[in-house]
Design an enzyme around this catalytic site. Sequence first.
Site, PDB file in Angstrom:
ATOM      1  N   GLY A  30       8.584  10.533  13.284  1.00  0.00           N
ATOM      2  CA  GLY A  30       7.453   9.902  13.968  1.00  0.00           C
ATOM      3  C   GLY A  30       7.866   8.631  14.694  1.00  0.00           C
ATOM      4  N   ASP A  78       3.248  14.053   3.679  1.00  0.00           N
ATOM      5  CA  ASP A  78       4.016  13.134   2.828  1.00  0.00           C
ATOM      6  C   ASP A  78       5.043  13.918   2.017  1.00  0.00           C
ATOM      7  OD1 ASP A  78       4.968  11.278   1.005  1.00  0.00           O
ATOM      8  OD2 ASP A  78       3.013  10.299   0.798  1.00  0.00           O
ATOM      9  N   SER A 160      23.412   5.711   3.929  1.00  0.00           N
ATOM     10  CA  SER A 160      23.482   4.303   4.332  1.00  0.00           C
ATOM     11  C   SER A 160      24.738   3.673   3.757  1.00  0.00           C
ATOM     12  CB  SER A 160      22.243   3.590   3.769  1.00  0.00           C
ATOM     13  OG  SER A 160      22.455   2.203   3.708  1.00  0.00           O
ATOM     14  N   TYR A 173      17.853   2.280  -3.897  1.00  0.00           N
ATOM     15  CA  TYR A 173      18.237   2.864  -2.596  1.00  0.00           C
ATOM     16  C   TYR A 173      19.728   3.224  -2.590  1.00  0.00           C
ATOM     17  CZ  TYR A 173      18.423   2.909   2.631  1.00  0.00           C
ATOM     18  OH  TYR A 173      18.574   3.223   3.961  1.00  0.00           O
ATOM     19  N   LYS A 177      21.024   6.897  -1.948  1.00  0.00           N
ATOM     20  CA  LYS A 177      21.843   7.188  -0.765  1.00  0.00           C
ATOM     21  C   LYS A 177      23.262   7.624  -1.153  1.00  0.00           C
ATOM     22  CE  LYS A 177      19.071   6.512   2.781  1.00  0.00           C
ATOM     23  NZ  LYS A 177      18.470   7.692   3.449  1.00  0.00           N
TER      24      LYS A 177
HETATM   25  N1  LIG Z   1      17.725   1.284  10.214  1.00  0.00           N
HETATM   26  C1  LIG Z   1      18.845   1.116   9.516  1.00  0.00           C
HETATM   27  O1  LIG Z   1      19.548   0.099   9.654  1.00  0.00           O
HETATM   28  C2  LIG Z   1      19.296   2.181   8.544  1.00  0.00           C
HETATM   29  C3  LIG Z   1      20.505   1.985   7.886  1.00  0.00           C
HETATM   30  C4  LIG Z   1      20.945   2.943   6.992  1.00  0.00           C
HETATM   31  C5  LIG Z   1      20.195   4.078   6.774  1.00  0.00           C
HETATM   32  N2  LIG Z   1      19.005   4.243   7.412  1.00  0.00           N
HETATM   33  C6  LIG Z   1      18.232   5.453   7.110  1.00  0.00           C
HETATM   34  O2  LIG Z   1      17.854   6.079   8.323  1.00  0.00           O
HETATM   35  C7  LIG Z   1      16.666   6.850   8.100  1.00  0.00           C
HETATM   36  C8  LIG Z   1      15.653   6.560   9.208  1.00  0.00           C
HETATM   37  O3  LIG Z   1      15.208   5.232   9.099  1.00  0.00           O
HETATM   38  P1  LIG Z   1      14.741   4.326  10.349  1.00  0.00           P
HETATM   39  O4  LIG Z   1      15.638   3.163  10.371  1.00  0.00           O
HETATM   40  O5  LIG Z   1      14.575   5.159  11.559  1.00  0.00           O
HETATM   41  O6  LIG Z   1      13.330   3.799   9.786  1.00  0.00           O
HETATM   42  P2  LIG Z   1      11.843   3.899  10.349  1.00  0.00           P
HETATM   43  O7  LIG Z   1      11.003   3.160   9.379  1.00  0.00           O
HETATM   44  O8  LIG Z   1      11.793   3.496  11.779  1.00  0.00           O
HETATM   45  O9  LIG Z   1      11.522   5.469  10.294  1.00  0.00           O
HETATM   46  C9  LIG Z   1      11.396   6.159   9.081  1.00  0.00           C
HETATM   47  C10 LIG Z   1      10.337   7.224   9.217  1.00  0.00           C
HETATM   48  O10 LIG Z   1      10.214   7.922   7.964  1.00  0.00           O
HETATM   49  C11 LIG Z   1       8.847   8.166   7.732  1.00  0.00           C
HETATM   50  N3  LIG Z   1       8.584   8.321   6.292  1.00  0.00           N
HETATM   51  C12 LIG Z   1       8.717   7.365   5.350  1.00  0.00           C
HETATM   52  N4  LIG Z   1       8.305   7.841   4.170  1.00  0.00           N
HETATM   53  C13 LIG Z   1       7.902   9.130   4.363  1.00  0.00           C
HETATM   54  C14 LIG Z   1       7.359  10.126   3.526  1.00  0.00           C
HETATM   55  N5  LIG Z   1       7.106   9.894   2.230  1.00  0.00           N
HETATM   56  N6  LIG Z   1       7.069  11.341   4.047  1.00  0.00           N
HETATM   57  C15 LIG Z   1       7.283  11.576   5.376  1.00  0.00           C
HETATM   58  N7  LIG Z   1       7.781  10.654   6.225  1.00  0.00           N
HETATM   59  C16 LIG Z   1       8.085   9.440   5.718  1.00  0.00           C
HETATM   60  C17 LIG Z   1       8.158   6.934   8.284  1.00  0.00           C
HETATM   61  O11 LIG Z   1       6.769   7.164   8.511  1.00  0.00           O
HETATM   62  C18 LIG Z   1       8.960   6.652   9.537  1.00  0.00           C
HETATM   63  O12 LIG Z   1       8.401   7.285  10.676  1.00  0.00           O
HETATM   64  C19 LIG Z   1      16.193   6.501   6.692  1.00  0.00           C
HETATM   65  O13 LIG Z   1      16.613   7.503   5.783  1.00  0.00           O
HETATM   66  C20 LIG Z   1      16.922   5.211   6.389  1.00  0.00           C
HETATM   67  O14 LIG Z   1      17.101   5.004   5.002  1.00  0.00           O
HETATM   68  C21 LIG Z   1      18.535   3.331   8.302  1.00  0.00           C
END
Ligand SMILES: NC(=O)c1ccc[n+]([C@@H]2O[C@H](COP(=O)([O-])OP(=O)(O)OC[C@H]3O[C@@H](n4cnc5c(N)ncnc54)[C@H](O)[C@@H]3O)[C@@H](O)[C@H]2O)c1
Length: 292
Positions: A30, A78, A160, A173, A177
Amino acid sequence: MADRLSQVAGHLNYPRGLLAGQVAIITGSGQGIGAEAARLFANEGAKVVISDVDAGKAQEVAKSINSAGGSAIAIPGDLLNDSYIEELVKKAAEFGNGKLHIIVNNAGFTWDGVLHKTTNKQWDTILALHCGAPFKLIRAAAPYFRVKDGEPRNIINISSTSGLHGNAGQANYAVAKAGITGLTKTIAKEWGPAFGVRANTIAFGYILTRLTQAKEEGAFVTTPDGTKVALGIPGAQQAARGKGAQGEQHVDIPLRRPGTATEAASSILAVASPLFGYVTGQTISVTGGRNI
Ligand SMILES: NC(=O)c1ccc[n+]([C@@H]2O[C@H](COP(=O)([O-])OP(=O)(O)OC[C@H]3O[C@@H](n4cnc5c(N)ncnc54)[C@H](O)[C@@H]3O)[C@@H](O)[C@H]2O)c1
């Protein structure tokens, strides 16, 4: 980026894109990295299933892909709810005319706390979301992956640097991860030999999304029992991040900057593409060089 890859694809005889005809479920698409991956996948000819707990955002992403000439469907829900996972696979397979080729387990949020103050609920929720849900989704989709139709099958789990190296304040986390890397390797070993399924983990460093924005921005998620979890990183902590002696920023990252969601998503496309056709069971760090 997509244009450049399309040119490469042309040389490889994939005139309609690197993922032409493939059906992909991307969780958490999303917004952030997942939404960018959905757009890039669609540009490369995939039919994309937008899965997110935020129904409005999921519909928006699907709409923008469809109006740009791609093919997407929003199936919001969810992932902490088991019945949604079953529904997601059923509806996605209908959308894919009985086929699924790619799952990207990307959805997630953080619920940080120092180890001695982390509650059972914080622990259980984060493990359920980052390990339990990917496992249940992959298990539910097994009938579409354990097939021999000569078409590619790919599972990409998002990890991560916290999972690879640990991170103060993120015991839950970090464990989740780290755990997902073991799940990935197990899939590679169980479903690679007979079915040719590839499974890889991508571990991100610091990517600019809602997950890493200042907590003061006020974003939150609500868990199934109604608990509100504030998202982001405290502003002071964010400002101090990777600061050098002279005040220069991101000295812990050789490229000296965080990554964009598009850069992160591009690595997901790369791993899903035939260019990575002989790569499986790996954990690929997309970090600008951090932690080397
Ligand atoms: N942004 C960073 O620096 C980073 C670093 C390491 C890992 N990650 C990982 O990358 C992935 C994406 O994260 P992002 O940075 O795009 O974050 P974000 O918050 O922009 O997007 C995460 C999305 O997951 C959805 N989500 C959360 N819980 C949910 C649930 N229970 N059911 C369905 N959807 C759900 C949220 O609504 C959101 O749209 C995650 O797994 C995060 O742990 C991100």
